[in-house]
Every structure is written in C-alpha cells, then in structure tokens.
Design a protein around this motif. Structure first.
Motif, PDB file in Angstrom:
ATOM      1  N   ALA A 189       7.237   6.150  -3.175  1.00 45.55           N
ATOM      2  CA  ALA A 189       7.606   5.239  -2.085  1.00 45.55           C
ATOM      3  C   ALA A 189       9.117   5.009  -2.071  1.00 45.55           C
ATOM      4  CB  ALA A 189       6.867   3.912  -2.237  1.00 45.55           C
ATOM      5  N   GLU A 190       9.703   4.857  -3.240  1.00 43.69           N
ATOM      6  CA  GLU A 190      11.150   4.684  -3.337  1.00 43.69           C
ATOM      7  C   GLU A 190      11.884   5.912  -2.791  1.00 43.69           C
ATOM      8  OE1 GLU A 190      14.633   3.917  -6.726  1.00 43.69           O
ATOM      9  OE2 GLU A 190      12.504   3.754  -7.261  1.00 43.69           O
ATOM     10  N   ALA A 191      11.368   7.109  -3.136  1.00 42.40           N
ATOM     11  CA  ALA A 191      11.983   8.341  -2.643  1.00 42.40           C
ATOM     12  C   ALA A 191      11.909   8.418  -1.126  1.00 42.40           C
ATOM     13  CB  ALA A 191      11.289   9.553  -3.273  1.00 42.40           C
ATOM     14  N   ALA A 192      10.801   7.930  -0.548  1.00 39.85           N
ATOM     15  CA  ALA A 192      10.647   7.957   0.909  1.00 39.85           C
ATOM     16  C   ALA A 192      11.658   7.041   1.590  1.00 39.85           C
ATOM     17  CB  ALA A 192       9.223   7.559   1.293  1.00 39.85           C
ATOM     18  N   VAL A 193      11.902   5.855   1.012  1.00 38.21           N
ATOM     19  CA  VAL A 193      12.902   4.948   1.581  1.00 38.21           C
ATOM     20  C   VAL A 193      14.286   5.563   1.461  1.00 38.21           C
ATOM     21  CG1 VAL A 193      14.013   2.687   1.345  1.00 38.21           C
ATOM     22  CG2 VAL A 193      11.524   2.873   1.202  1.00 38.21           C
ATOM     23  N   LYS A 194      14.575   6.173   0.336  1.00 40.30           N
ATOM     24  CA  LYS A 194      15.856   6.854   0.176  1.00 40.30           C
ATOM     25  C   LYS A 194      16.006   7.987   1.184  1.00 40.30           C
ATOM     26  CE  LYS A 194      16.550   5.899  -4.760  1.00 40.30           C
ATOM     27  NZ  LYS A 194      16.601   6.490  -6.129  1.00 40.30           N
ATOM     28  N   GLY A 195      14.864   8.554   1.595  1.00 40.93           N
ATOM     29  CA  GLY A 195      14.877   9.656   2.551  1.00 40.93           C
ATOM     30  C   GLY A 195      14.894   9.229   4.006  1.00 40.93           C
ATOM     31  N   GLY A 196      14.895   7.912   4.280  1.00 46.29           N
ATOM     32  CA  GLY A 196      15.020   7.469   5.663  1.00 46.29           C
ATOM     33  C   GLY A 196      13.914   6.580   6.193  1.00 46.29           C
ATOM     34  N   ILE A 197      12.820   6.400   5.446  1.00 40.37           N
ATOM     35  CA  ILE A 197      11.755   5.493   5.871  1.00 40.37           C
ATOM     36  C   ILE A 197      12.202   4.062   5.600  1.00 40.37           C
ATOM     37  CG2 ILE A 197       9.370   4.771   5.455  1.00 40.37           C
ATOM     38  CD1 ILE A 197       9.480   7.446   6.817  1.00 40.37           C
ATOM     39  N   ASN A 198      11.905   3.153   6.525  1.00 42.73           N
ATOM     40  CA  ASN A 198      12.297   1.753   6.348  1.00 42.73           C
ATOM     41  C   ASN A 198      11.265   0.933   5.580  1.00 42.73           C
ATOM     42  OD1 ASN A 198      13.367   2.428   9.506  1.00 42.73           O
ATOM     43  ND2 ASN A 198      14.888   1.693   8.021  1.00 42.73           N
ATOM     44  N   LEU A 199       9.999   1.298   5.727  1.00 38.46           N
ATOM     45  CA  LEU A 199       8.927   0.546   5.061  1.00 38.46           C
ATOM     46  C   LEU A 199       7.806   1.499   4.685  1.00 38.46           C
ATOM     47  CD1 LEU A 199       7.351  -2.073   4.283  1.00 38.46           C
ATOM     48  CD2 LEU A 199       6.633  -2.218   6.691  1.00 38.46           C
ATOM     49  N   VAL A 200       7.394   1.454   3.429  1.00 37.73           N
ATOM     50  CA  VAL A 200       6.263   2.258   2.959  1.00 37.73           C
ATOM     51  C   VAL A 200       5.117   1.319   2.618  1.00 37.73           C
ATOM     52  CG1 VAL A 200       5.401   3.915   1.263  1.00 37.73           C
ATOM     53  CG2 VAL A 200       7.780   4.046   2.029  1.00 37.73           C
ATOM     54  N   LEU A 201       3.981   1.518   3.288  1.00 39.22           N
ATOM     55  CA  LEU A 201       2.775   0.745   3.021  1.00 39.22           C
ATOM     56  C   LEU A 201       1.763   1.620   2.285  1.00 39.22           C
ATOM     57  CD1 LEU A 201       2.317  -0.923   6.539  1.00 39.22           C
ATOM     58  CD2 LEU A 201       3.382  -1.938   4.505  1.00 39.22           C
ATOM     59  N   GLU A 202       0.905   0.989   1.523  1.00 44.44           N
ATOM     60  CA  GLU A 202      -0.080   1.732   0.747  1.00 44.44           C
ATOM     61  C   GLU A 202      -1.323   2.059   1.572  1.00 44.44           C
ATOM     62  OE1 GLU A 202      -1.707   1.478  -3.738  1.00 44.44           O
ATOM     63  OE2 GLU A 202      -1.922  -0.390  -2.611  1.00 44.44           O
ATOM     64  N   LEU A 203      -1.764   3.317   1.504  1.00 40.32           N
ATOM     65  CA  LEU A 203      -3.068   3.684   2.051  1.00 40.32           C
ATOM     66  C   LEU A 203      -4.090   3.380   0.965  1.00 40.32           C
ATOM     67  CD1 LEU A 203      -4.683   5.073   4.353  1.00 40.32           C
ATOM     68  CD2 LEU A 203      -4.402   7.219   3.102  1.00 40.32           C
ATOM     69  N   PRO A 204      -5.030   2.464   1.206  1.00 39.92           N
ATOM     70  CA  PRO A 204      -6.000   2.119   0.167  1.00 39.92           C
ATOM     71  C   PRO A 204      -6.606   3.362  -0.472  1.00 39.92           C
ATOM     72  CG  PRO A 204      -6.252   0.659   2.033  1.00 39.92           C
ATOM     73  CD  PRO A 204      -5.258   1.709   2.449  1.00 39.92           C
ATOM     74  N   GLN A 205      -6.712   3.350  -1.799  1.00 36.20           N
ATOM     75  CA  GLN A 205      -7.085   4.543  -2.541  1.00 36.20           C
ATOM     76  C   GLN A 205      -8.454   5.094  -2.161  1.00 36.20           C
ATOM     77  OE1 GLN A 205      -4.877   6.113  -5.275  1.00 36.20           O
ATOM     78  NE2 GLN A 205      -6.153   7.530  -4.121  1.00 36.20           N
ATOM     79  N   VAL A 206      -9.369   4.224  -1.779  1.00 37.11           N
ATOM     80  CA  VAL A 206     -10.705   4.697  -1.413  1.00 37.11           C
ATOM     81  C   VAL A 206     -10.648   5.610  -0.197  1.00 37.11           C
ATOM     82  CG1 VAL A 206     -11.304   2.742   0.080  1.00 37.11           C
ATOM     83  CG2 VAL A 206     -13.115   3.958  -1.154  1.00 37.11           C
ATOM     84  N   TYR A 207      -9.670   5.390   0.683  1.00 38.74           N
ATOM     85  CA  TYR A 207      -9.462   6.263   1.839  1.00 38.74           C
ATOM     86  C   TYR A 207      -8.602   7.463   1.478  1.00 38.74           C
ATOM     87  CZ  TYR A 207     -11.346   2.563   4.826  1.00 38.74           C
ATOM     88  OH  TYR A 207     -12.167   1.630   5.412  1.00 38.74           O
ATOM     89  N   ALA A 208      -7.670   7.267   0.550  1.00 34.24           N
ATOM     90  CA  ALA A 208      -6.733   8.337   0.201  1.00 34.24           C
ATOM     91  C   ALA A 208      -7.408   9.524  -0.461  1.00 34.24           C
ATOM     92  CB  ALA A 208      -5.632   7.791  -0.710  1.00 34.24           C
ATOM     93  N   VAL A 209      -8.570   9.309  -1.109  1.00 31.86           N
ATOM     94  CA  VAL A 209      -9.294  10.431  -1.723  1.00 31.86           C
ATOM     95  C   VAL A 209     -10.563  10.758  -0.934  1.00 31.86           C
ATOM     96  CG1 VAL A 209      -8.403  10.075  -4.054  1.00 31.86           C
ATOM     97  CG2 VAL A 209     -10.490   8.888  -3.345  1.00 31.86           C
TER      98      VAL A 209
END
Length: 381
Positions: free
Chosen positions: A56-76
């Motif tokens: 998430a930190e890398a994504a903000v450094k790459g230009g994203i303003n806010l990173v939200l979590e996709l609940p893990q039950v959906y992510a897999v």
C-alpha cells in the motif's frame, strides 16, 4: 472533485502500475486516485511477496492518494466475487471512474462479452452445467456457452488475465447500475513494462529476497500439508473452491508432494485449474468455508492502509458522507454484524498467518496494532 478508482494487488508494485495510474489521470483529469487492494493473500491464492502495508505504501509513492483494503475473504475468491467487491467499494465511496488494464484495450468488445457472460452464467447457466458434466473446465465451458449465443465474436479476452477481470468489473457495474465510467487502459507488453510475474522473477534475482521468499513458500507449504492431514475429506469438501472429490484427492497426494507447486500439480486436472487449487488451499488456511464466504455485499468494509494529504481529505469526506459500507476504525471494534465479524476475522487471520510464515513479529505486525501509513507528497520529493 473527480475521483478515479482502481482495483489492484501490486504484487509487487511496478512500472506497469505507474503507467495505469498516469493513463487514468490523463484520460479523466481526475483530482484523486483511490485503490482497493488485496491483503496479504492474493486472488491467485498465494501469499503476497510483501505484506499489505508495504504494498500500500508503494502504491501511494507511485501516485495513488488512498489505498483501501479489499476484505481478504473476497481477495481469495474467484474473479467474479473479487471484482464485485472492489467495484462495490469504489462505487459506494463516490468514484466517477474505474480504471483497469486490458490486454485487448477494446472497451466495446469487453462490454459485449460481459453481457453474453452474464447471460450464460444466469438465465442460460444450463449450457455451462451440461458441458461441465462431461469434464470440461469452467473457463472452457463458459467460452463454449458464449459461442452458442454469438459464434462470430472474438473471445480471446476470456483467456487473458487482465481482460478477464475487466469483464468482471463491467458485469458488476451493470448489475449494481453503477454510474462509474470505465477507463480501459491497454496493457503494454513486457518490452515496455515488466509484468507482475516478471517483477516477481526479478525480485528473486536478489539473493536476500530469494532466501526470504523461499522461506515463506516452505513455511506456507508446511502449514498447508499439516492442515490437509488434520482435516477430514468432508471438511476439505466444505471449502468454497473444493467439491467433487478434490478433498479426497488432496488427502491422497499430500504425502507424495515435495513442494506446494508439486502438490497443486498432482491435484489439478483438465477440469480443475492450477489457480483454483491454489485458491482452495488459501481458503483452507484462512478458515473460509462454504456458506460463510462472500454473500452479496456482506462483510465489506472501508479500511485505509495508506494515504497522502489528498487521501486523508477523501477519508474525512467518506466518513462524514452517507456511504452504506461501514468504516472500519479498528478490527477490535466491530458493529454487531455477523458477516462483518466473519470477514474481519478472516482478514486478521490472514495477517497473522502471513507473519508466521514470514517470521515477523505477530504482535507488532498484527492488524490490531498496525496503523495506516501516512505519507506527505513533500516527503516523497
């Protein structure tokens, strides 16, 4: 204020993601970019190369303003549930656009295919079921079913990873009557930007990273085979991605397997793909069982992992707005909602398991202790 949403995994974050972000900005002239990101286990069913906080930190450094979590039950979960959850969160927080990479870059074709797929997975599901009874895999059966409705259409996107997710995003948007505008960014080949697979291969060329990742894989494999031995066939069959003898097959092959890749290779078949078996094992490790997996939009929450100044402002707007998805202030403080409690519990377990297999401190890196990463743009200059 216009807002672009992206569903991603950043496993790891690479130049292709930077290209998607810059393209989305150029196509929309948006003020803010928000991303919904998978946690410590990915949609393919594997532990991520870095934990969710670092990605998430890398994504903000790459230009994203806010990173939200996709609940893990959906992510897999399978691509449909993965995409639906991401789209639902982006839609409910007020995104004007949704951007995604695409091998074809053809929005019109993807939209047409998404309509046909919705038809054969819904009113015409019987076509798929009949083909699968003959041992055909779901992807192949779906392709054949779609061809019965339109024999001339180019179905190459149904076998391209980014296009598959793009089709699922479009399906989800139609189902929920979303107002978001899709921004289809044609994916550049490896000659321009390395893919996530290539990026992981490059990561392994670093001796220290190779040792770290090998340790994670070995520890995860040991956990997987311990659980397979511990569980009954009936319990294994209750995992969402299992069914029709997969539990018995896992029990038969686990003692012969030398690695996770070897185990999956022994179990997979023409009908059951490598990715499905890999996802099944992740669901087993995380304690996800049939009937307690994703149900509609149950178990969704808004939880920040990383943000910058603009992201902090957006978070305040979401908090003060009328979004129907609850804001998760802390995993320790949950409203009395069985779906939410279950979903958050799976996410917490995923982080704990990830810390175990990576050999990092379970307490200090626990979801109960870690806080979102805040970065100022000034600090990134």
């Amino acid at each position: 204020m216009s807002l672009v949403g992206i569903v991603g995994e950043y496993n790891p974050f690479h130049r292709g993601h930077e290209y998607l972000i810059s393209s989305a900005k150029a196509m929309s002239s948006a003020d803010l970019l928000v991303s919904v990101m998978s946690g410590d286990f990915t949609q393919r069913g594997t532990p991520a190369v870095f934990d969710k906080w670092k990605r998430a930190e890398a994504a903000v450094k790459g230009g994203i303003n806010l990173v939200l979590e996709l609940p893990q039950v959906y992510a897999v979960s399978h691509a449909g549930d993965f995409a639906s959850a991401g789209v639902k969160i982006l839609n409910d927080i007020g995104c004007d656009y949704i951007a995604f990479g695409s091998e074809s870059g053809d929005e019109e074709l993807l939209s047409e295919i998404s309509g046909l797929v919705t038809e054969v997975e819904g009113p015409r599901r019987d076509i798929i079921d009949i083909l699968m009874e003959d041992g055909v895999s779901f992807p192949e059966a779906r392709e054949a079913a779609v061809r019965t409705l339109n024999p001339e259409i180019d179905l190459t996107p149904l076998f391209s990873s980014n296009d598959i997710l793009g089709i699922e995003y479009l399906k989800a948007m139609k189902k929920m009557d979303s107002y978001m505008v899709p921004l289809v960014v044609r994916r550049m080949g490896d000659s321009h930007f390395v893919s996530a697979t290539k990026a992981r291969e490059e990561l392994r060329k670093n001796p220290e990273e190779k040792v770290r990742l090998d340790k994670i894989e070995d520890a995860y494999f040991n956990l997987v085979r311990t659980l397979i031995l511990e569980k009954t066939v009936e319990q294994l069959e209750e995992i969402p991605s299992a069914g029709e003898g997969l539990g018995n097959k896992l029990k038969q092959e686990v003692r012969y397997s030398k690695s996770l890749d070897d185990l999956i290779g022994r179990v997979k078949s023409k009908r059951y793909t490598y990715t499905r078996i890999s996802r099944l094992l992740a669901q087993m490790v995380l304690g996800i069982t049939r009937g307690r997996g994703p149900i509609g939009a149950g178990g969704l929450y808004i939880r920040p992992l990383a943000f910058d100044e603009k992201g902090a402002m957006l978070l305040r707007n979401i908090h003060d707005g009328d979004c129907e998805i609850p804001m998760l202030e802390s995993p320790a403080r949950i409203e009395e909602d069985p779906d939410l409690e279950y979903s958050v519990g799976v996410t917490v377990r995923a982080s704990d398991v990830y810390n175990i297999i990576q050999g990092t401190d379970m307490y200090r890196n626990s979801d109960y202790v870690r806080k979102p990463v805040y970065l100022t743009r000034e600090s990134l200059i």
